[in-house]
Design a protein around this motif. Sequence first.
Motif, PDB file in Angstrom:
ATOM      1  N   GLY A  14       0.822  -1.213   0.000  1.00 24.24           N
ATOM      2  CA  GLY A  14       0.000   0.000   0.000  1.00 24.24           C
ATOM      3  C   GLY A  14       0.855   1.263   0.000  1.00 24.24           C
ATOM      4  O   GLY A  14       0.579   2.214  -0.739  1.00 24.24           O
ATOM      5  N   ASP A  84      -3.517  -4.189  -5.571  1.00 22.53           N
ATOM      6  CA  ASP A  84      -2.747  -4.332  -4.325  1.00 22.53           C
ATOM      7  C   ASP A  84      -3.546  -5.254  -3.391  1.00 22.53           C
ATOM      8  O   ASP A  84      -4.674  -4.927  -3.044  1.00 22.53           O
ATOM      9  CB  ASP A  84      -2.531  -2.915  -3.758  1.00 22.53           C
ATOM     10  N   ARG A 127       1.889   0.075  12.917  1.00 21.42           N
ATOM     11  CA  ARG A 127       1.270   0.852  11.827  1.00 21.42           C
ATOM     12  C   ARG A 127       0.130   1.739  12.335  1.00 21.42           C
ATOM     13  O   ARG A 127      -0.624   1.375  13.218  1.00 21.42           O
ATOM     14  CB  ARG A 127       0.706  -0.103  10.770  1.00 21.42           C
ATOM     15  N   ARG A 160      -5.454  -0.291  12.783  1.00 19.09           N
ATOM     16  CA  ARG A 160      -6.399  -1.250  12.204  1.00 19.09           C
ATOM     17  C   ARG A 160      -6.738  -2.345  13.212  1.00 19.09           C
ATOM     18  O   ARG A 160      -5.866  -2.822  13.924  1.00 19.09           O
ATOM     19  CB  ARG A 160      -5.799  -1.872  10.936  1.00 19.09           C
TER      20      ARG A 160
HETATM   21 MG    MG Z   1      -2.199  -2.545   2.402  1.00 22.77          MG
END
Ligand code: MG
Length: 216
Positions: A14, A84, A127, A160
């Motif tokens: 990404g 992706d 992340r 996430r």
């Molecule tokens: Mg990704």
Amino acid sequence: MRVAFLGPPGAGKGTQARELAREWGVPHLATGDMLREAVTAMTPLGLAAKVYMDQGALVPDDVIVGLMRERLDALDASKGFIVDGFPRTIAQAEALGRVLADSGRALDAVIFFDVSEAELLRRLTGRRVCRQCQATYHVSSAPPAKTDVCDRCGGALYQRDDDSEATVRKRLEVYARQTAPLLDYYRGQRLLVSVRGEGPIDGIREAVREAARGAW
Ligand code: MG
Ligand code: AP5
Ligand code: ZN
């Protein structure tokens, strides 16, 4: 340019696709981003997909193929695209081949991002993602200028749901079992180009540009 970015969770697909799609003037078609949008919008697709995503499992092939067929046949994808996180199973790869062949197209290259498992774990558990524009950061290796605020759009950053250590381990297992066989599949079609996915983000971007140029 019609390319697929292939690699384990956290490999940097990404991060690289977002910039290169802009540079190449083609859409960035990320199944994970599409599914997360559907989850946020609480569409029937999103509600069904969330159950799988929260477990780190794959969403069923027919759901994904239906979603991508529509997207690949849209006008903006006629000049090229970066996919992706798709395809992720042999069945998806075969379906992608058929969808493209139906309109006289084919993939130019499949770019594989090679990253060690220890580095993947480090990246995923640190992340942060922008709620508004999906830009991706890392708490230590790619932090935003202001904590939890997106540099590009000022949106709030979040972690996430599937980036907890337990779910990350599950996703890595699912990758090894269901997605890694695509390496041999695309090697057999002479489409696979491997890029070392560790090191500075800019250096990896240049390696991907070079791989794409070679395929063109
Ligand atoms: Mg990704
Ligand atoms: P998806 O959203 O596709 O997740 P994924 O494949 O697990 O990949 P990630 O997005 O986690 O990793 P990435 O390679 O994009 O890494 P990133 O650039 O963010 O899928 C999520 C779920 O949706 C799946 O589990 C499944 O349930 C479902 N799904 C999606 N597609 C599907 C399909 N086709 N079929 C079935 N189900 C599907 O980078 C990661 C971190 O590393 C970031 O923090 C970043 O800042 C950092 N970083 C990037 N590059 C570097 C670098 N060079 N050095 C240091 N840090 C770096
Ligand atoms: Zn943003």
